[in-house]
Design a protein around this motif. Structure first.
Motif, PDB file in Angstrom:
ATOM      1  N   PHE A 195     -25.375 -39.255 -14.833  1.00  0.00           N
ATOM      2  CA  PHE A 195     -24.556 -38.646 -15.874  1.00  0.00           C
ATOM      3  C   PHE A 195     -24.930 -38.960 -17.322  1.00  0.00           C
ATOM      4  N   MET A 196     -25.272 -40.202 -17.652  1.00  0.00           N
ATOM      5  CA  MET A 196     -25.508 -40.583 -19.047  1.00  0.00           C
ATOM      6  C   MET A 196     -26.822 -41.337 -19.175  1.00  0.00           C
ATOM      7  N   PHE A 197     -27.606 -40.939 -20.180  1.00  0.00           N
ATOM      8  CA  PHE A 197     -28.888 -41.596 -20.449  1.00  0.00           C
ATOM      9  C   PHE A 197     -29.025 -41.837 -21.943  1.00  0.00           C
ATOM     10  N   ILE A 198     -29.557 -43.005 -22.304  1.00  0.00           N
ATOM     11  CA  ILE A 198     -29.986 -43.271 -23.678  1.00  0.00           C
ATOM     12  C   ILE A 198     -31.416 -43.794 -23.567  1.00  0.00           C
ATOM     13  N   GLY A 199     -32.320 -43.181 -24.308  1.00  0.00           N
ATOM     14  CA  GLY A 199     -33.697 -43.627 -24.247  1.00  0.00           C
ATOM     15  C   GLY A 199     -34.579 -42.878 -25.219  1.00  0.00           C
ATOM     16  N   LYS A 200     -35.862 -43.164 -25.148  1.00  0.00           N
ATOM     17  CA  LYS A 200     -36.841 -42.560 -26.050  1.00  0.00           C
ATOM     18  C   LYS A 200     -37.519 -41.381 -25.351  1.00  0.00           C
ATOM     19  N   ILE A 201     -37.605 -40.270 -26.060  1.00  0.00           N
ATOM     20  CA  ILE A 201     -38.260 -39.075 -25.524  1.00  0.00           C
ATOM     21  C   ILE A 201     -39.769 -39.324 -25.521  1.00  0.00           C
ATOM     22  N   LYS A 202     -40.357 -39.313 -24.328  1.00  0.00           N
ATOM     23  CA  LYS A 202     -41.803 -39.537 -24.194  1.00  0.00           C
ATOM     24  C   LYS A 202     -42.590 -38.242 -24.240  1.00  0.00           C
ATOM     25  N   ILE A 220     -38.771 -29.829 -18.592  1.00  0.00           N
ATOM     26  CA  ILE A 220     -38.288 -31.131 -18.145  1.00  0.00           C
ATOM     27  C   ILE A 220     -38.565 -32.161 -19.236  1.00  0.00           C
ATOM     28  N   VAL A 221     -37.505 -32.878 -19.652  1.00  0.00           N
ATOM     29  CA  VAL A 221     -37.619 -33.927 -20.663  1.00  0.00           C
ATOM     30  C   VAL A 221     -38.010 -35.219 -19.957  1.00  0.00           C
ATOM     31  N   ILE A 222     -39.055 -35.873 -20.449  1.00  0.00           N
ATOM     32  CA  ILE A 222     -39.481 -37.159 -19.904  1.00  0.00           C
ATOM     33  C   ILE A 222     -38.901 -38.224 -20.834  1.00  0.00           C
ATOM     34  N   LEU A 223     -37.970 -39.028 -20.282  1.00  0.00           N
ATOM     35  CA  LEU A 223     -37.203 -39.983 -21.083  1.00  0.00           C
ATOM     36  C   LEU A 223     -37.421 -41.395 -20.577  1.00  0.00           C
ATOM     37  N   ASP A 224     -37.829 -42.299 -21.479  1.00  0.00           N
ATOM     38  CA  ASP A 224     -37.944 -43.721 -21.172  1.00  0.00           C
ATOM     39  C   ASP A 224     -36.550 -44.302 -21.354  1.00  0.00           C
ATOM     40  N   VAL A 225     -35.827 -44.507 -20.254  1.00  0.00           N
ATOM     41  CA  VAL A 225     -34.401 -44.840 -20.295  1.00  0.00           C
ATOM     42  C   VAL A 225     -34.183 -46.310 -20.610  1.00  0.00           C
ATOM     43  N   GLN A 226     -33.413 -46.555 -21.674  1.00  0.00           N
ATOM     44  CA  GLN A 226     -33.015 -47.905 -22.058  1.00  0.00           C
ATOM     45  C   GLN A 226     -31.651 -48.249 -21.466  1.00  0.00           C
ATOM     46  N   THR A 227     -30.742 -47.274 -21.456  1.00  0.00           N
ATOM     47  CA  THR A 227     -29.379 -47.482 -20.978  1.00  0.00           C
ATOM     48  C   THR A 227     -28.935 -46.262 -20.190  1.00  0.00           C
ATOM     49  N   THR A 228     -28.236 -46.511 -19.093  1.00  0.00           N
ATOM     50  CA  THR A 228     -27.608 -45.447 -18.329  1.00  0.00           C
ATOM     51  C   THR A 228     -26.303 -45.981 -17.762  1.00  0.00           C
ATOM     52  N   SER A 229     -25.547 -45.136 -17.090  1.00  0.00           N
ATOM     53  CA  SER A 229     -24.251 -45.555 -16.563  1.00  0.00           C
ATOM     54  C   SER A 229     -24.400 -46.515 -15.379  1.00  0.00           C
ATOM     55  N   VAL A 230     -25.616 -46.680 -14.875  1.00  0.00           N
ATOM     56  CA  VAL A 230     -25.886 -47.607 -13.771  1.00  0.00           C
ATOM     57  C   VAL A 230     -27.007 -48.544 -14.208  1.00  0.00           C
TER      58      VAL A 230
END
Length: 103
Positions: free
Chosen positions: A40-47, A53-63
Motif C-alpha cells: 500500500f505505501m512506499f517512500i523511496g528514490k525513483i531509480k 513501471i516505476v523502479i523505486l529504491d524503497v526506504q520505507t513501506t508499511s511493512v
C-alpha cells in the motif's frame, strides 16, 4: 490510438503517458506512493522506469521487513503520489525512534 469518431485519444492513454513523463522527469528524487494493493505505501528514490513501471529504491513501506529493496510499481496501480521537487514540502523520513531519542 484515436477515437475514430472525433479523433481524440482515450483519456487513460493520455493519463498514463503524462504519469510516465512526470516520473521520468524526476528520476533520482524521493517519492511517496500509495497503491491499491499490499503493501500500500512506499517512500523511496525513483531509480528509473521500465515502460509504465516505476523502479523505486524503497526506504520505507508499511511493512518494515520489505524495506531496503527495489520495487517495481505499475503506474496503473498508483492511487496517490507525491514527488519531492525541491520547491515544495519534503517527504519525512519515517523511522521509529528509540526511547533514548524521544527522551
Amino acid at each position: 490510438m484515436t477515437n475514430q469518431k472525433n479523433g481524440l485519444r482515450p483519456v487513460n492513454d493520455t493519463r498514463e503517458e503524462a504519469l510516465v513523463f512526470y516520473f521520468e522527469k524526476h528520476i533520482g528524487r524521493r517519492a511517496f506512493i500509495l497503491t491499491e494493493a499490499f503493501p500500500f505505501m512506499f517512500i523511496g528514490k525513483i531509480k528509473g522506469l521500465l515502460g509504465d513501471i516505476v523502479i523505486l529504491d524503497v526506504q520505507t513501506t508499511s511493512v518494515p521487513a520489505l524495506e531496503g529493496k527495489v520495487w517495481n510499481i505499475h503506474i496503473d496501480s498508483i492511487e496517490v503520489f507525491y514527488i519531492e521537487t525541491g520547491t515544495g514540502a519534503k517527504i519525512p523520513h519515517l523511522k521509529e525512534h528509540s526511547d533514548e531519542e524521544s527522551a
